[in-house]
Scaffold this motif. Sequence first.
Motif, PDB file in Angstrom:
ATOM      1  N   GLY A  21      48.132  37.695  37.835  1.00  0.00           N
ATOM      2  CA  GLY A  21      47.293  38.862  38.102  1.00  0.00           C
ATOM      3  C   GLY A  21      47.627  39.770  36.853  1.00  0.00           C
ATOM      4  O   GLY A  21      48.693  40.056  36.514  1.00  0.00           O
ATOM      5  N   ARG A  63      51.485  39.720  40.231  1.00  0.00           N
ATOM      6  CA  ARG A  63      50.893  40.569  39.389  1.00  0.00           C
ATOM      7  C   ARG A  63      51.714  41.211  38.334  1.00  0.00           C
ATOM      8  O   ARG A  63      52.875  41.498  38.918  1.00  0.00           O
ATOM      9  CB  ARG A  63      49.991  41.917  40.148  1.00  0.00           C
ATOM     10  N   ASP A 228      37.226  38.109  39.262  1.00  0.00           N
ATOM     11  CA  ASP A 228      38.947  37.804  38.854  1.00  0.00           C
ATOM     12  C   ASP A 228      38.989  36.204  38.872  1.00  0.00           C
ATOM     13  O   ASP A 228      40.116  35.734  38.727  1.00  0.00           O
ATOM     14  CB  ASP A 228      39.738  38.550  39.822  1.00  0.00           C
ATOM     15  N   GLN A 273      41.803  34.502  44.481  1.00  0.00           N
ATOM     16  CA  GLN A 273      43.235  35.263  43.800  1.00  0.00           C
ATOM     17  C   GLN A 273      44.030  36.275  44.887  1.00  0.00           C
ATOM     18  O   GLN A 273      44.934  36.849  44.584  1.00  0.00           O
ATOM     19  CB  GLN A 273      42.757  36.142  42.609  1.00  0.00           C
TER      20      GLN A 273
END
Length: 321
Positions: A21, A63, A228, A273
């Motif tokens: 991410g 992330r 995303d 995600q």
Amino acid sequence: MPQPFTPVLHALRVHPVKSVGGFTADSAVVEPWGLAGDRRWVLIDESGTAVTQREAPRLALARAEPLRDGGLVLYAPGLEPLEVAGPGTGGAGTAAPRGGRRTGGPRLNGSRTAVPETGVGVHLAEAERPADADDVVVNIFGTEVDASLADARASDWFSRHLGVEVRLAHMGEPASARPVDPAHARPGDTVAFADSHPLLVVTVSSFDALNSLIAQGDHADEGPLPMDRFRPNLVVAGTAPWAEDEWRRITVGEVSFRVAKPCGRCVITTTDQRTAGRGKEPLRTLARHRRIDGKLVFGQKLVPENTGTVQVGDVVRVFTD
């Protein structure tokens, strides 16, 4: 005759680590190989082969955000945040996250930016990073690329998250490290660790149209999908649905991009995600409505024709010949 649409840059997205991410930015520097700091890092297995969400969907839950020194701060459920020292190349850190838990930073590219707070989690300081960091050869879709390994603690962090042994590596100089597929490029075009081309653009109208088609299909319960799923760099608003199929070149602010090819989509788009679970969409709907030259297509791959800065709100000029 006035144009019925005025395309503008609606959003910018940077993914520092391939298949992990990323963050949304107000502005970003465009380099010949993509947005500054985008996909300069990659995870590899013991053989040196790139690891992506295709085989490791839990990467979706991690992330990465940039630090001013070109390093990263990493987040994942159940793990302490980890700061990874910058590689010292100066290539990253020229775009910064919007919103979130941040402190006010200096103005970069003419607009206020923010960076992750220092002192979060475990810090791998620059002084702790070996001056002779190990070099490694990364195999990414059959192409071998020279890279440098990050501190072992960063690799251990990702290995704990995934439950398998992986290593984190960084591409130091993309100018000559990895050429773009010559079938859809010009001599000298290079790319970092993106799948095939420096940038990916999608449009809001096509995204909405795709979600409408999903709602009419046999897996409507999976929609609407969030943006995303498609991991774009540039999101353009103010176009007709699927207008990008006809684009040959676009300019965003001061930067011109060549439209190289449509983006064939893979199983990553079916990966939630937020949970790392997988479904059928959007591939089921793309197979019915967006099959082009044997590929399930959504979005377009771009190659920069010059460098500069792009900002959310920039007018996008479209050229179809």
